[in-house]
Design a protein around this motif. Structure first.
Motif, short mmCIF file in Angstrom:
data_model
loop_
_atom_site.label_atom_id
_atom_site.label_comp_id
_atom_site.label_asym_id
_atom_site.label_seq_id
_atom_site.Cartn_x
_atom_site.Cartn_y
_atom_site.Cartn_z
N ASP A 43 18.35 0.33 -11.76
CA ASP A 43 17.68 0.93 -11.98
C ASP A 43 17.31 1.80 -10.01
O ASP A 43 16.86 3.05 -10.49
N TYR A 44 17.67 1.26 -8.77
CA TYR A 44 16.50 1.86 -8.25
C TYR A 44 17.14 2.36 -7.46
O TYR A 44 17.18 4.13 -7.21
N LEU A 45 18.69 2.40 -7.30
CA LEU A 45 20.04 3.05 -6.37
C LEU A 45 20.32 4.04 -7.59
O LEU A 45 20.16 5.16 -6.94
N PHE A 46 20.18 3.99 -9.10
CA PHE A 46 20.94 4.64 -10.21
C PHE A 46 20.03 4.85 -11.13
O PHE A 46 20.74 5.09 -12.11
N LYS A 89 19.01 6.31 2.51
CA LYS A 89 17.74 6.85 2.96
C LYS A 89 16.72 5.75 1.54
O LYS A 89 15.32 5.79 1.54
N LYS A 90 17.37 5.70 0.69
CA LYS A 90 17.13 4.60 -0.60
C LYS A 90 16.35 3.83 0.10
O LYS A 90 14.96 3.58 -0.76
N LEU A 91 17.21 3.10 1.21
CA LEU A 91 16.38 1.89 1.08
C LEU A 91 15.21 1.91 2.05
O LEU A 91 14.67 1.04 2.12
N ASP A 92 16.10 2.80 3.15
CA ASP A 92 14.18 2.88 3.93
C ASP A 92 12.89 2.98 2.96
O ASP A 92 12.54 2.30 3.41
N LYS A 93 13.65 3.40 2.54
CA LYS A 93 11.85 4.02 1.03
C LYS A 93 11.92 2.87 0.86
O LYS A 93 10.25 2.61 0.49
N LEU A 94 13.16 2.15 0.17
CA LEU A 94 12.15 0.92 -0.37
C LEU A 94 11.44 -0.22 0.89
O LEU A 94 10.08 -0.85 0.61
N PHE A 95 12.19 -0.01 1.77
CA PHE A 95 11.58 -1.14 3.10
C PHE A 95 9.94 -0.58 3.64
O PHE A 95 9.18 -1.41 3.62
N ASP A 96 9.80 1.05 3.06
CA ASP A 96 8.66 1.53 3.81
C ASP A 96 7.61 1.47 2.90
O ASP A 96 6.66 1.37 3.27
N LYS A 97 8.05 1.48 1.20
CA LYS A 97 7.25 1.09 0.74
C LYS A 97 6.29 -0.25 0.46
O LYS A 97 5.57 0.06 0.24
N TYR A 98 7.66 -1.49 0.46
CA TYR A 98 7.10 -2.55 0.45
C TYR A 98 6.64 -3.53 1.73
O TYR A 98 6.05 -4.54 1.61
#
Length: 360
Positions: A43-46, A89-98
Motif C-alpha cells: 500500500d505504501y509503495l504502490f 525517496k519513498k523509503l526516505d520519507k517513511l524513515f523520516d516520518k517514523y
C-alpha cells in the motif's frame, strides 16, 4: 523506542504475524515508551495499484495455483530481486516520518527492500525478519538482516546451510496473537458434542465438497462451524444451506472457535498451523496445493499433529468421522502439539529487542 513493522496482505498470514509481534512487544514494554507502527509495504509503495496487486494475487493462488508454484519455485532457484531505486525517496520519507530504531519484516519483499536501503544509505538500523512458513525460501534471505526468527529447528538448519550465521537465527515458532497462546482453563470439553471447525484462511479457500457438509449437518453428535473469511460468495452460498452448521464470515474471534474445537479442517497456512498448535487442536488438511502449504503440511505429518490427505479419491468423509471419534489418536496429536510448544518461545523477540535498547 520507535519500531516499524513492515508487512502485506497476501492472504492474511503476514499481517496476522505483524499484529502478533506488535501485541507481544506492547505486553512486555508496558512501562516503557515504545511506539510501534505497522505499515503495509505494498500500500505504501504502490498506493494507486495496491488493490489490483492483491486481487491479482488472490486470483492467482485460487485459480492458477500451478502458475503460482512455478513462479515461487523459479524465484527460489534464481533469487529474483525486484528493488527499484525509485523506492529510495519513498523509503526516505517513511524513515523520516517514523524514525525507526528497529525495523521488523514479516514479508519477504520488505526484508529485501530494507536490506537494499540499508546498503545504499549505509544505515545500521536493525532489521529483524520473521519467516511466516515452515520454509527457508531464498526470498527471505538478505545480507543486511540482523536476525531471522523461524518456526522450527529444521528451518534453522536449512538457513545455516545457506550461509546464515547460527547466532542470527532464533526459533520462536510463527508468531500468533496472545488469545491463541493462552489456554482457557475454564473451558470444559468433557461431556459435550464433538466440534469440527472448517476454515479457509484469509481468502476463504475451503477445499472440501458438499458431501462432507451434508454428512456433518446430519450427524447429531458433531457440532460444525465454517469460517469463510473474506470469501463473501462462499459465505452467501453456505450460510442458509445447512440447518445444523454455523457459517461465519470474517471474524476476530477465531481463537474462541478454535479452542472449542476437537479438529480443524483447513489449509496448512503457517499462521493457521501455529494458531492450531497453541490452541492444541489437531489439523486435517486436504490436498495442499501451494508450495509453502505443501511444506507446512509435511511439518504436520512429521510432528504427527494432524492428518494430510493428498489422494483425491480418498474417502475423507468417513476418515474425518473416524478421526474425530478416535479419542486416543486425537489425544496423541494434542500431546505432540504440547511438545512443540515446549521447544519454542515467542518471547525471544523481547530478548533481542532488549539488546538493541541497551545499545541505544
Amino acid at each position: 523506542m520507535n519500531i516499524l513493522i513492515l508487512t502485506g496482505k497476501f492472504g492474511m498470514g503476514h499481517y496476522s504475524a505483524a499484529e502478533a509481534i506488535k501485541q507481544e512487544i506492547e505486553e512486555n514494554y508496558k512501562d516503557i515508551n515504545v511506539n510501534i507502527k505497522i505499515i503495509d509495504i505494498i500500500d505504501y509503495l504502490f498506493p494507486a495499484i495496491s488493490s489490483y496487486v492483491y486481487k491479482s494475487f488472490d486470483t492467482l493462488v485460487s485459480k492458477w495455483a500451478n502458475l503460482y508454484n512455478f513462479i515461487n519455485t523459479n524465484n527460489e532457484e534464481r533469487n529474483i530481486k525486484t528493488f527499484n531505486y525509485l523506492f529510495i525517496k519513498k523509503l526516505d520519507k517513511l524513515f523520516d516520518k517514523y524514525n525507526p530504531e528497529v525495523v521488523i519484516s514479516t514479508l519477504p519483499i520488505s526484508s529485501q527492500y530494507i536490506s537494499k536501503y540499508k546498503s545504499i544509505k549505509k544505515s545500521n538500523v536493525p532489521l529483524l525478519t520473521f519467516i511466516t512458513d515452515i520454509s527457508s525460501h531464498s526470498e527471505w534471505i538478505h545480507k543486511n538482516t540482523n536476525y531471522y526468527f523461524v518456526g522450527d529447528e529444521k528451518i534453522k538448519g536449512s538457513l545455516v546451510n545457506k550461509g546464515i550465521s547460527e547466532e542470527k537465527i532464533i526459533i520462536t515458532g510463527i508468531p500468533v496473537r496472545k488469545q491463541f497462546r493462552e489456554i482457557d482453563m475454564d473451558l470444559n470439553k468433557n461431556n459435550k458434542k464433538k466440534e469440527v471447525l472448517i476454515m479457509g484462511g484469509g481468502l476463504g479457500l475451503i477445499s472440501v465438497n458438499d458431501e462432507l457438509f451434508e454428512v456433518l449437518n446430519n450427524v447429531k453428535d458433531i457440532k460444525t462451524t465454517i469460517i469463510t473469511g473474506n470469501n463473501k460468495s462462499m459465505y452467501e452460498y453456505l450460510r442458509d444451506k445447512y440447518k445444523n452448521i454455523k457459517v461465519i464470515g470474517y471474524t476476530e474471534e477465531v481463537s474462541k472457535y478454535m479452542k472449542n474445537s476437537d479438529l480443524i479442517i483447513s489449509k496448512s497456512g503457517g499462521i493457521t498451523l501455529f494458531e492450531a498448535i497453541y490452541s492444541e487442536v489437531p489439523m486435517y488438511v486436504i490436498n495442499p496445493f501451494l508450495v509453502q502449504e505443501i511444506k507446512n503440511s509435511k511439518f504436520i505429518e512429521k510432528e504427527k499433529i494432524g492428518r494430510v490427505i493428498r489422494d483425491k479419491d480418498f474417502d475423507i468423509v468417513s476418515d474425518i468421522l473416524n478421526l474425530i471419534n478416535d479419542d486416543y489418536e486425537i489425544t496423541k496429536m494434542k500431546n505432540n502439539m504440547k511438545n512443540i510448544k515446549s521447544r519454542i518461545n515467542q518471547n525471544e523477540i523481547i530478548n533481542v529487542l532488549d539488546k538493541f535498547m541497551k545499545g541505544a
